[in-house]
Motif scaffolding. Structure first.
Motif, PDB file in Angstrom:
ATOM      1  N   UNK A  39       0.841  -1.206   0.000  1.00  0.00           N
ATOM      2  CA  UNK A  39       0.000   0.000   0.000  1.00  0.00           C
ATOM      3  C   UNK A  39       0.870   1.248   0.000  1.00  0.00           C
ATOM      4  N   UNK A  40       1.923   1.228   0.803  1.00  0.00           N
ATOM      5  CA  UNK A  40       2.853   2.362   0.832  1.00  0.00           C
ATOM      6  C   UNK A  40       3.528   2.579  -0.518  1.00  0.00           C
ATOM      7  N   UNK A  41       3.975   1.463  -1.112  1.00  0.00           N
ATOM      8  CA  UNK A  41       4.658   1.566  -2.408  1.00  0.00           C
ATOM      9  C   UNK A  41       3.716   2.144  -3.459  1.00  0.00           C
ATOM     10  N   UNK A  42       2.450   1.786  -3.370  1.00  0.00           N
ATOM     11  CA  UNK A  42       1.458   2.282  -4.330  1.00  0.00           C
ATOM     12  C   UNK A  42       1.305   3.795  -4.187  1.00  0.00           C
ATOM     13  N   UNK A  43       1.207   4.226  -2.928  1.00  0.00           N
ATOM     14  CA  UNK A  43       0.983   5.652  -2.673  1.00  0.00           C
ATOM     15  C   UNK A  43       2.244   6.476  -2.921  1.00  0.00           C
ATOM     16  N   UNK A  44       3.401   5.807  -2.908  1.00  0.00           N
ATOM     17  CA  UNK A  44       4.663   6.524  -3.083  1.00  0.00           C
ATOM     18  C   UNK A  44       4.876   6.973  -4.529  1.00  0.00           C
ATOM     19  N   UNK A  45       4.176   6.352  -5.452  1.00  0.00           N
ATOM     20  CA  UNK A  45       4.366   6.748  -6.851  1.00  0.00           C
ATOM     21  C   UNK A  45       3.032   6.902  -7.577  1.00  0.00           C
ATOM     22  N   UNK A  46       2.188   7.783  -7.048  1.00  0.00           N
ATOM     23  CA  UNK A  46       0.901   8.041  -7.688  1.00  0.00           C
ATOM     24  C   UNK A  46       1.082   8.598  -9.106  1.00  0.00           C
ATOM     25  N   UNK A  47       2.028   9.539  -9.306  1.00  0.00           N
ATOM     26  CA  UNK A  47       2.194  10.057 -10.678  1.00  0.00           C
ATOM     27  C   UNK A  47       2.541   8.948 -11.678  1.00  0.00           C
ATOM     28  N   UNK A  48       3.385   8.014 -11.266  1.00  0.00           N
ATOM     29  CA  UNK A  48       3.757   6.912 -12.162  1.00  0.00           C
ATOM     30  C   UNK A  48       2.542   6.086 -12.540  1.00  0.00           C
ATOM     31  N   UNK A  49       1.683   5.831 -11.549  1.00  0.00           N
ATOM     32  CA  UNK A  49       0.484   5.032 -11.806  1.00  0.00           C
ATOM     33  C   UNK A  49      -0.475   5.793 -12.728  1.00  0.00           C
ATOM     34  N   UNK A  50      -0.589   7.086 -12.511  1.00  0.00           N
ATOM     35  CA  UNK A  50      -1.481   7.888 -13.366  1.00  0.00           C
ATOM     36  C   UNK A  50      -0.971   7.913 -14.816  1.00  0.00           C
ATOM     37  N   UNK A  51       0.348   7.954 -14.986  1.00  0.00           N
ATOM     38  CA  UNK A  51       0.923   7.919 -16.335  1.00  0.00           C
ATOM     39  C   UNK A  51       0.607   6.579 -17.021  1.00  0.00           C
ATOM     40  N   UNK A  52       0.771   5.501 -16.256  1.00  0.00           N
ATOM     41  CA  UNK A  52       0.452   4.181 -16.804  1.00  0.00           C
ATOM     42  C   UNK A  52      -1.025   4.112 -17.184  1.00  0.00           C
ATOM     43  N   UNK A  53      -1.867   4.649 -16.305  1.00  0.00           N
ATOM     44  CA  UNK A  53      -3.301   4.628 -16.559  1.00  0.00           C
ATOM     45  C   UNK A  53      -3.652   5.457 -17.803  1.00  0.00           C
ATOM     46  N   UNK A  54      -2.940   6.565 -17.994  1.00  0.00           N
ATOM     47  CA  UNK A  54      -3.197   7.403 -19.171  1.00  0.00           C
ATOM     48  C   UNK A  54      -2.911   6.631 -20.456  1.00  0.00           C
ATOM     49  N   UNK A 157      -1.220  -1.537 -18.625  1.00  0.00           N
ATOM     50  CA  UNK A 157      -0.190  -0.693 -17.992  1.00  0.00           C
ATOM     51  C   UNK A 157      -0.532  -0.387 -16.533  1.00  0.00           C
ATOM     52  N   UNK A 158      -1.809  -0.121 -16.255  1.00  0.00           N
ATOM     53  CA  UNK A 158      -2.212   0.170 -14.870  1.00  0.00           C
ATOM     54  C   UNK A 158      -1.967  -1.052 -13.986  1.00  0.00           C
ATOM     55  N   UNK A 159      -2.374  -2.226 -14.470  1.00  0.00           N
ATOM     56  CA  UNK A 159      -2.186  -3.444 -13.680  1.00  0.00           C
ATOM     57  C   UNK A 159      -0.710  -3.719 -13.450  1.00  0.00           C
ATOM     58  N   UNK A 160       0.097  -3.464 -14.475  1.00  0.00           N
ATOM     59  CA  UNK A 160       1.542  -3.688 -14.339  1.00  0.00           C
ATOM     60  C   UNK A 160       2.112  -2.792 -13.234  1.00  0.00           C
ATOM     61  N   UNK A 161       1.645  -1.541 -13.182  1.00  0.00           N
ATOM     62  CA  UNK A 161       2.151  -0.619 -12.163  1.00  0.00           C
ATOM     63  C   UNK A 161       1.685  -1.026 -10.755  1.00  0.00           C
ATOM     64  N   UNK A 162       0.422  -1.446 -10.643  1.00  0.00           N
ATOM     65  CA  UNK A 162      -0.078  -1.888  -9.324  1.00  0.00           C
ATOM     66  C   UNK A 162       0.661  -3.152  -8.889  1.00  0.00           C
ATOM     67  N   UNK A 163       0.850  -4.053  -9.855  1.00  0.00           N
ATOM     68  CA  UNK A 163       1.573  -5.283  -9.545  1.00  0.00           C
ATOM     69  C   UNK A 163       2.996  -4.979  -9.056  1.00  0.00           C
ATOM     70  N   UNK A 164       3.646  -4.015  -9.685  1.00  0.00           N
ATOM     71  CA  UNK A 164       5.007  -3.663  -9.270  1.00  0.00           C
ATOM     72  C   UNK A 164       5.030  -3.212  -7.811  1.00  0.00           C
ATOM     73  N   UNK A 165       3.991  -2.469  -7.399  1.00  0.00           N
ATOM     74  CA  UNK A 165       3.925  -2.028  -6.000  1.00  0.00           C
ATOM     75  C   UNK A 165       3.761  -3.228  -5.069  1.00  0.00           C
ATOM     76  N   UNK A 166       2.970  -4.211  -5.500  1.00  0.00           N
ATOM     77  CA  UNK A 166       2.762  -5.393  -4.654  1.00  0.00           C
ATOM     78  C   UNK A 166       4.053  -6.195  -4.521  1.00  0.00           C
ATOM     79  N   UNK A 167       4.810  -6.265  -5.614  1.00  0.00           N
ATOM     80  CA  UNK A 167       6.082  -6.992  -5.556  1.00  0.00           C
ATOM     81  C   UNK A 167       7.043  -6.281  -4.612  1.00  0.00           C
ATOM     82  N   UNK A 168       7.015  -4.951  -4.639  1.00  0.00           N
ATOM     83  CA  UNK A 168       7.877  -4.227  -3.689  1.00  0.00           C
ATOM     84  C   UNK A 168       7.456  -4.538  -2.257  1.00  0.00           C
ATOM     85  N   UNK A 169       6.165  -4.681  -2.025  1.00  0.00           N
ATOM     86  CA  UNK A 169       5.681  -5.066  -0.696  1.00  0.00           C
ATOM     87  C   UNK A 169       6.202  -6.445  -0.292  1.00  0.00           C
ATOM     88  N   UNK A 170       6.149  -7.391  -1.209  1.00  0.00           N
ATOM     89  CA  UNK A 170       6.647  -8.745  -0.922  1.00  0.00           C
ATOM     90  C   UNK A 170       8.127  -8.705  -0.577  1.00  0.00           C
TER      91      UNK A 170
END
Lengths: 419, 419
Positions: A39-54, A157-170
């Motif tokens: 969750x922290x990793x996700x919130x740490x890079x909101x701009x990156x996630x928004x770019x992927x979502x775009x 792209x959005x899923x890839x970015x969210x997944x990356x945050x989960x991997x950082x959590x692991x």
């Protein structure tokens, strides 16, 4: 290409199996820590996630996705916050693994415990909602399962970015990163491969429309937790309380029409047709609902006559079918014929009638004096859900972390032998 | 002919589904009464059953069945008494249907109950043992399920007679006689049809040898509760108590060698090879067991060198494989590689070692200081078992009446709507 995908999926399957073997005995705090860190990793890079979502949105608009599809796909800061909150909520739930479900002693001297264990490897196949990446990943991890996620190409792209945050959590929690894998390909051959990976996947959860779920149910050799349709019924009994009934019917249909718990058919006790029944239908019409009425209801203002195929139909829209039944047994018979064993609600103050409805129907969820829109893992207190199942094997109703587990028997003796 | 069988099976399926809908809310005493009446009916015509059995035995001898197969087939007065006792034991068990598995309140005001329900229709496919007709029929009825029984052609007459007694029990109690149906044909097409009747059968339980179970697992489109093999391991840890260990190992291998809970492989901690390990192997050799020993054990008296394929092999005979492992982790690695996730036992007085074995293995049954021969529904207190499952979906370990159930959610509100 198909060979490459097959090889990729086999490799992901083997790695998931290996990760699952480690996860099976990972301590509860370690799994919770991984989710909090994700969750922290996700919130740490909101701009990156928004770019992927775009990038996904551009692709989706080019592909001509409907407004509803685009809406499901869009991420903004509030939605990202909600995804992170979801991960934290799952982290805070009690850990199901290791729970003693039952224990007893036998005359032989054996002490037997039935203990909850992870299922193993879960495969999740979903469409455009990127948040499924987080919900499914979090619930599977909580239950000690490895997961292979295959998101829709629209949300790639959005899923890839969210997944990356989960991997950082692991990684932060020292858990194997293969615990949560995302298929790194948009090739549809990946789905076909997953459905047949009986050695590497223990259960498949499809999340999406009827097309996707129907395909998975028809083709899968791996067990499936799913519902094809939510054809939910509300039965207005002769002993219904008028205020409760009017409130519940309108909510059951109109709160959100696109979800599986939305009511699709209203059954009215014959004695109420020109009384409470007419009022409830007037409420629906006033709320903008198209009421497709069966025989005996055509005289009511604002209704349209129902076609035969309007019964047993999932409208997912501001449309409801309505029919007259003789009594609770008539309602039961109608639901057995047309229902999808998802959720049905009876409106009655009569305990015996409610009991009959509860006993004689076999939907995953039966309600009394409550809106079918409550058919949801969160509203059942499960923190989140990976889906709702209408099958009767293993999981049923909202599928949370607990339903993603199995069990084993632990037996203690003292040199005990069988005579 | 194949068409006729297909039509027959469809008709049986439809009737089973209809019976299941009634059984689902049959009161517990009525189901128990049917089982008691069936036991009485069975005992009321012992000569008739013996005559039917004689016809099977004549057919079996003509067909050249092995002595072991003939032994499974034979009924005598004692065995018939035991079958009737089994029915009564199942009748006396608590009724699982309607049990509240969990209940809780939600902040929305909803009260949610998870309640046990029958699974629906069970298909049982078995070989020569006629008593399966009674055990499977009784357990399915207890759990409120309709059952379609397809016995082996060798036990056709005996199964038909036992089935007739069960139908008399159903009639006496006023339950639908289609609740327990026996396929009235020896045609193998009936089995193929059952495996694909996804609309009419909810789960298939195969009872018999590896050939039958393997066929069912490979071909079934209906979910299956089964184990293909029972490759049970016993691990002799460095902290084993010598007396308990010697007693348990010999019992685990020799009490009955033909059952799935018989030990097929002994793993010995390296430190014990020339001490307790040697004594245990000497005990086995003295009991008439052929010990096929891996590296590091060839010097022990009476052993034969093991071939590679002796590990992971179900001997079902007075033969056991034996191997040396470094420690409990070595035993866990060996079992993960060669086991069938049925039953494994550790012999140790060390709690931490036992805990590691329990946590890191994922067999359906894990034991400590107890004989693997206890892997049995009766020994687990289930009254009887319809089989033992090694899959992780739904049922696991011994499958009794409770495992033949599903659940549904009953939700009570008070005009409760979702915000």
């Amino acid at each position: 290409m198909a060979d490459e995908i097959a090889e990729l999926m086999q490799s992901m399957g083997r790695r998931a199996r290996a990760a699952a073997a480690e996860l099976a005995f990972a301590p509860a705090p370690q799994k919770a820590a991984a989710l909090s860190a994700a969750a922290e990793a996700l919130l740490a890079d909101i701009p990156g996630l928004l770019t992927a979502n775009a990038a996904d949105l551009a692709y989706g608009r080019e592909k001509g996705l409907s407004d509803a599809m685009i809406d499901r796909l869009i991420l903004d800061e509030a939605r990202i916050q909600a995804i992170a909150e979801g991960m934290r909520a799952v982290a805070a739930q009690p850990d199901p693994v290791g729970q003693v479900l039952a224990e007893w002693d036998m005359p032989s001297g054996l002490h037997i415990r039935r203990v909850r264990t992870p299922l193993g490897v879960v495969g999740v196949i979903y469409e455009s909602r990127p948040n499924v990446t987080a919900d499914a990943g979090a619930l599977c991890l909580k239950a000690g399962n490895a997961v292979i996620l295959r998101g829709g190409s629209e949300s790639f792209h959005s899923s890839t970015a969210i997944h990356a945050a989960m991997v950082r959590g692991l990684q932060a929690a020292g858990l194997p990163q293969d615990a949560i894998q995302l298929v790194p390909s948009r090739d549809r051959a990946a789905v076909a491969a997953m459905l047949r990976m009986v050695d590497h996947i223990d259960v498949i959860v499809p999340r999406g429309g009827k097309g996707l779920v129907g395909l998975v149910q028809a083709e899968a050799r791996v067990p499936v937790f799913a519902h094809l349709e939510g054809i939910c019924h509300v039965y207005l009994d002769a002993a219904a309380d008028p205020d409760k009934a009017r409130r519940v019917v309108v909510n059951a249909k109109t709160r959100r029409t696109g979800i599986c718990g939305s009511a699709e058919c209203l059954l009215i006790h014959r004695d109420l047709v020109d009384g409470l029944g007419a009022r409830v239908i007037a409420d629906l019409v006033a709320a903008g609902v198209e009421v497709r009425a069966g025989e005996g209801l055509h005289h009511l203002p604002g209704v349209k006559p129902a076609a035969v195929e309007d019964f047993g139909r999932e409208f997912l829209d501001m449309i409801i079918a309505a029919a007259v039944v003789d009594d609770v047994d008539g309602a039961i018979a109608h639901i057995r014929r047309y229902g999808s064993q998802h959720t049905e609600s009876i409106l009655t103050e009569d305990d015996a009638t409610a009991e009959r409805f509860f006993q004689r129907l076999d939907s995953a969820i039966l309600m009394r004096n409550a809106s079918t829109q409550f058919a949801d893992g969160g509203e059942f207190g499960m923190g989140a859900e990976i889906g709702i199942a209408t099958g009767k094997m293993h999981a049923r109703g909202p599928v949370g972390a607990e339903q993603l587990t199995s069990f084993k028997y632990l037996v203690d003796g003292d040199g005990t032998i069988r005579a």
